[in-house]
Design a protein around this motif. Sequence first.
Motif, PDB file in Angstrom:
ATOM      1  N   UNK A 130       0.825  -1.211   0.000  1.00  0.00           N
ATOM      2  CA  UNK A 130       0.000   0.000   0.000  1.00  0.00           C
ATOM      3  C   UNK A 130       0.856   1.256   0.000  1.00  0.00           C
ATOM      4  N   UNK A 131       1.878   1.298   0.865  1.00  0.00           N
ATOM      5  CA  UNK A 131       2.749   2.478   0.936  1.00  0.00           C
ATOM      6  C   UNK A 131       3.544   2.636  -0.358  1.00  0.00           C
ATOM      7  N   UNK A 132       3.983   1.533  -0.924  1.00  0.00           N
ATOM      8  CA  UNK A 132       4.716   1.597  -2.193  1.00  0.00           C
ATOM      9  C   UNK A 132       3.832   2.158  -3.293  1.00  0.00           C
ATOM     10  N   UNK A 133       2.603   1.682  -3.371  1.00  0.00           N
ATOM     11  CA  UNK A 133       1.675   2.150  -4.396  1.00  0.00           C
ATOM     12  C   UNK A 133       1.409   3.644  -4.255  1.00  0.00           C
ATOM     13  N   UNK A 134       1.207   4.100  -3.027  1.00  0.00           N
ATOM     14  CA  UNK A 134       0.956   5.525  -2.809  1.00  0.00           C
ATOM     15  C   UNK A 134       2.189   6.348  -3.149  1.00  0.00           C
ATOM     16  N   UNK A 135       3.369   5.860  -2.785  1.00  0.00           N
ATOM     17  CA  UNK A 135       4.600   6.586  -3.108  1.00  0.00           C
ATOM     18  C   UNK A 135       4.769   6.723  -4.618  1.00  0.00           C
ATOM     19  N   UNK A 136       4.466   5.671  -5.356  1.00  0.00           N
ATOM     20  CA  UNK A 136       4.580   5.744  -6.818  1.00  0.00           C
ATOM     21  C   UNK A 136       3.560   6.736  -7.376  1.00  0.00           C
ATOM     22  N   UNK A 164      -6.270  -0.816  -6.430  1.00  0.00           N
ATOM     23  CA  UNK A 164      -6.145   0.467  -5.752  1.00  0.00           C
ATOM     24  C   UNK A 164      -6.466   1.581  -6.735  1.00  0.00           C
ATOM     25  N   UNK A 165      -6.493   2.767  -6.207  1.00  0.00           N
ATOM     26  CA  UNK A 165      -6.831   3.946  -7.003  1.00  0.00           C
ATOM     27  C   UNK A 165      -5.908   4.129  -8.206  1.00  0.00           C
ATOM     28  N   UNK A 166      -4.614   3.843  -8.021  1.00  0.00           N
ATOM     29  CA  UNK A 166      -3.647   4.037  -9.101  1.00  0.00           C
ATOM     30  C   UNK A 166      -3.941   3.122 -10.286  1.00  0.00           C
ATOM     31  N   UNK A 167      -4.574   1.984 -10.038  1.00  0.00           N
ATOM     32  CA  UNK A 167      -4.960   1.067 -11.112  1.00  0.00           C
ATOM     33  C   UNK A 167      -5.818   1.791 -12.137  1.00  0.00           C
ATOM     34  N   UNK A 168      -6.801   2.535 -11.655  1.00  0.00           N
ATOM     35  CA  UNK A 168      -7.729   3.226 -12.550  1.00  0.00           C
ATOM     36  C   UNK A 168      -7.093   4.477 -13.148  1.00  0.00           C
ATOM     37  N   UNK A 169      -6.175   5.068 -12.399  1.00  0.00           N
ATOM     38  CA  UNK A 169      -5.443   6.226 -12.925  1.00  0.00           C
ATOM     39  C   UNK A 169      -4.720   5.851 -14.210  1.00  0.00           C
ATOM     40  N   UNK A 170      -4.083   4.682 -14.229  1.00  0.00           N
ATOM     41  CA  UNK A 170      -3.372   4.234 -15.417  1.00  0.00           C
ATOM     42  C   UNK A 170      -4.321   3.625 -16.441  1.00  0.00           C
ATOM     43  N   UNK A 222     -12.554  13.037  -5.509  1.00  0.00           N
ATOM     44  CA  UNK A 222     -14.013  13.135  -5.387  1.00  0.00           C
ATOM     45  C   UNK A 222     -14.713  11.804  -5.635  1.00  0.00           C
ATOM     46  N   UNK A 223     -14.037  10.881  -6.322  1.00  0.00           N
ATOM     47  CA  UNK A 223     -14.686   9.628  -6.693  1.00  0.00           C
ATOM     48  C   UNK A 223     -14.400   8.456  -5.775  1.00  0.00           C
ATOM     49  N   UNK A 224     -13.846   8.727  -4.577  1.00  0.00           N
ATOM     50  CA  UNK A 224     -13.438   7.621  -3.717  1.00  0.00           C
ATOM     51  C   UNK A 224     -14.609   6.828  -3.141  1.00  0.00           C
ATOM     52  N   UNK A 225     -15.749   7.472  -2.917  1.00  0.00           N
ATOM     53  CA  UNK A 225     -16.904   6.721  -2.436  1.00  0.00           C
ATOM     54  C   UNK A 225     -17.401   5.763  -3.518  1.00  0.00           C
ATOM     55  N   UNK A 226     -17.404   6.242  -4.775  1.00  0.00           N
ATOM     56  CA  UNK A 226     -17.818   5.377  -5.878  1.00  0.00           C
ATOM     57  C   UNK A 226     -16.847   4.210  -6.048  1.00  0.00           C
ATOM     58  N   UNK A 227     -15.548   4.490  -5.908  1.00  0.00           N
ATOM     59  CA  UNK A 227     -14.553   3.424  -5.998  1.00  0.00           C
ATOM     60  C   UNK A 227     -14.738   2.413  -4.868  1.00  0.00           C
ATOM     61  N   UNK A 228     -15.009   2.914  -3.669  1.00  0.00           N
ATOM     62  CA  UNK A 228     -15.238   2.034  -2.532  1.00  0.00           C
ATOM     63  C   UNK A 228     -16.435   1.116  -2.787  1.00  0.00           C
ATOM     64  N   UNK A 229     -17.507   1.692  -3.317  1.00  0.00           N
ATOM     65  CA  UNK A 229     -18.710   0.897  -3.567  1.00  0.00           C
ATOM     66  C   UNK A 229     -18.496  -0.126  -4.676  1.00  0.00           C
ATOM     67  N   UNK A 230     -17.661   0.206  -5.661  1.00  0.00           N
ATOM     68  CA  UNK A 230     -17.440  -0.695  -6.786  1.00  0.00           C
ATOM     69  C   UNK A 230     -16.408  -1.771  -6.457  1.00  0.00           C
ATOM     70  N   UNK A 231     -15.326  -1.389  -5.769  1.00  0.00           N
ATOM     71  CA  UNK A 231     -14.221  -2.335  -5.543  1.00  0.00           C
ATOM     72  C   UNK A 231     -14.119  -2.834  -4.104  1.00  0.00           C
ATOM     73  N   UNK A 232     -13.959  -1.909  -3.169  1.00  0.00           N
ATOM     74  CA  UNK A 232     -13.602  -2.306  -1.806  1.00  0.00           C
ATOM     75  C   UNK A 232     -14.734  -2.997  -1.064  1.00  0.00           C
TER      76      UNK A 232
END
Length: 629
Positions: free
Chosen positions: A50-56, A344-350, A371-381
């Motif tokens: 998780x920390x690696x993904x956020x750092x990237x 994770x979020x970076x997956x969709x960014x790319x 702004x889209x983190x709730x939608x991402x949470x509902x779809x993935x997490x």
Amino acid sequence: MNVGSVMCQAELSIFGSVQMELGTSEKEATGQVPETRGRLVVLYGSQTGTAEDLAERIGREAKRLLFECEVCALDEYRTPALLHERLALFVVATTGQGDVPDNMASTWRLLLRKSLPADSLRALRFGVVALGDSSYAKFNFVGKRLHRRLLQLGAAPLLAPALGDDQHDLGPDAAVDPWLTQLWRQLDALCPLPAGRQPLPADRRPAPRFTVTHVDENGGEHEALNGVAPEEEEEEEKGEAATADGLFVGRVRWNRRVTPEDHFQEVRLISLDVAGSGATYRPGDVVTVQPENLPEEVDQLLALLEWPPDRLVLVDGPRAPRLPRPCSLRHLATHLLDIHAVPRRSFFELLAHFAANEMEREKFAEFASAAGQQELFDYCNRPRRTALEVLADFPATARRLPLEYLLDMVPAVRPRSFSIASSQKVCPDEIQILVAVVRYRSRLASPRVGLCSTWLSRLTPGQPVTLAVKPGTLRFPQEPERPVLMIGPGTGVAPFHSYISEQATSDRPRPLCLFFGCRHRAADLFFGDEWRRLVDAGRLQLHCAFSRDQEDKVYVQHRLRQQAALVWRLVDAGGATVCVAGSARRMPQDVAEALVDVFREQGGLTTEQAEAYLQRLEREGRYQTETWS
């Protein structure tokens, strides 16, 4: 004085002559117009990725904003060079009970050296992003300690630490997103854009971190690049001796289900043959297991991406050393890509850069936005949708993905840790693990399963497993007269089985007391026959809580209160070491509260005094916990 200290002092003396104002550069000093705002290093300590993904992700944004940015693990960075850095961000996770991740342990020891002068990092401005889980007592302990230590060494904070929390509905991003907004605003003022330059467009595709070369069928030319033919690489993988990084190959001796077929939870006791590996362990240690993707999911991925399974490729980049050179696409899909992980979020960014149409691109961009983190949470997490399932939801886009970018999007399959359940004195060439097979329902049609536990559950005798032995957080006392009070519900009993088995061979038995909890006496009383023999022999005191065998649920904390006099006598008069292992959800807190109640009632203490007593036990190493989410 050791060599490290000499090097450090040499770096300090060199650094003493470097006094450059933040925002200036060598090019500016010579009158040239700089191409970037300056250098920003992003260093991470990550255990689960998780920390690696956020750092990237931070690194990609920094490059877009025209910073010269380097991203790497703390232990991959030449730490003395930190003396010359002027801007640094640290993204660090807390593991276990306040422990640093493996890939920052060496750097952390160096930073803690008392010989470092108080102004060592006087030129550095820094920020810390701490990632943790508030269900643990030492929430974000590593990030907080790192922030304090950098202050002690003279560095100046850009902001107070960001405290990301896995327990938040939106995960760490709930705290990290507003922090990053403030950070970029601050850096914009500190490091203005060079004259005539603008940040790169937000929709510009970043360069991949990996390069992939396709190999022709003969492969001769590519074999010469590294000097190892595919069949020779395969032969290396079959060796059993431990490698320099501690990895070795064990083989399954037996794999037994220890709960009834009709029990809701499948739990397996697995024996791994480690003869010839040179592996040594003691009670409390853990073994890491490197799982593989499930064959049916590998086949689904290969079909979805239209990859020829036997096509050979050379991969160069951060994770390339784990791959044979060359390797087949099937091997890569089986061993490297964690397609079972929740994206994770970076997956969709790319992913947005390869969308098959504008509607999908907008959806991916929304998932990648703050702004889209709730939608991402509902779809993935929330439903625990996997990366493979996301790609299957968007097959046209999936087929457009270059392998180089898929390697950036999907993390590597990471090893999982299990407490060792056997004693090496009793089983010299064997490691046993107690595995609860993860399987549950979400709103998705197919059940959710754990990758590693499911893979392990299918192994048959003789199959190889890549392993490594590491110290755990439990350290049992050496003094033979000191009692040990163990509290281990469910599979948390594994390290205690290791310890009790070893103690059973001793000529000088110490007082041992185990509090164990499970649902039913007849279903999941793990090692029950062994416990009964030891109880009959006077070698063990056993107190069980069977939560579903009566109308009112009974847990280990209830048994602790019922045996308050015994617990107090062992701890206070006997000087017992108390060890707790199991799920991190509610159990550790419930057990701690029960112990405080026991100390208050039996010791005549106030609540504050009883809490202080427990804290003192922890400082002395007499109250230890090993828990997992």
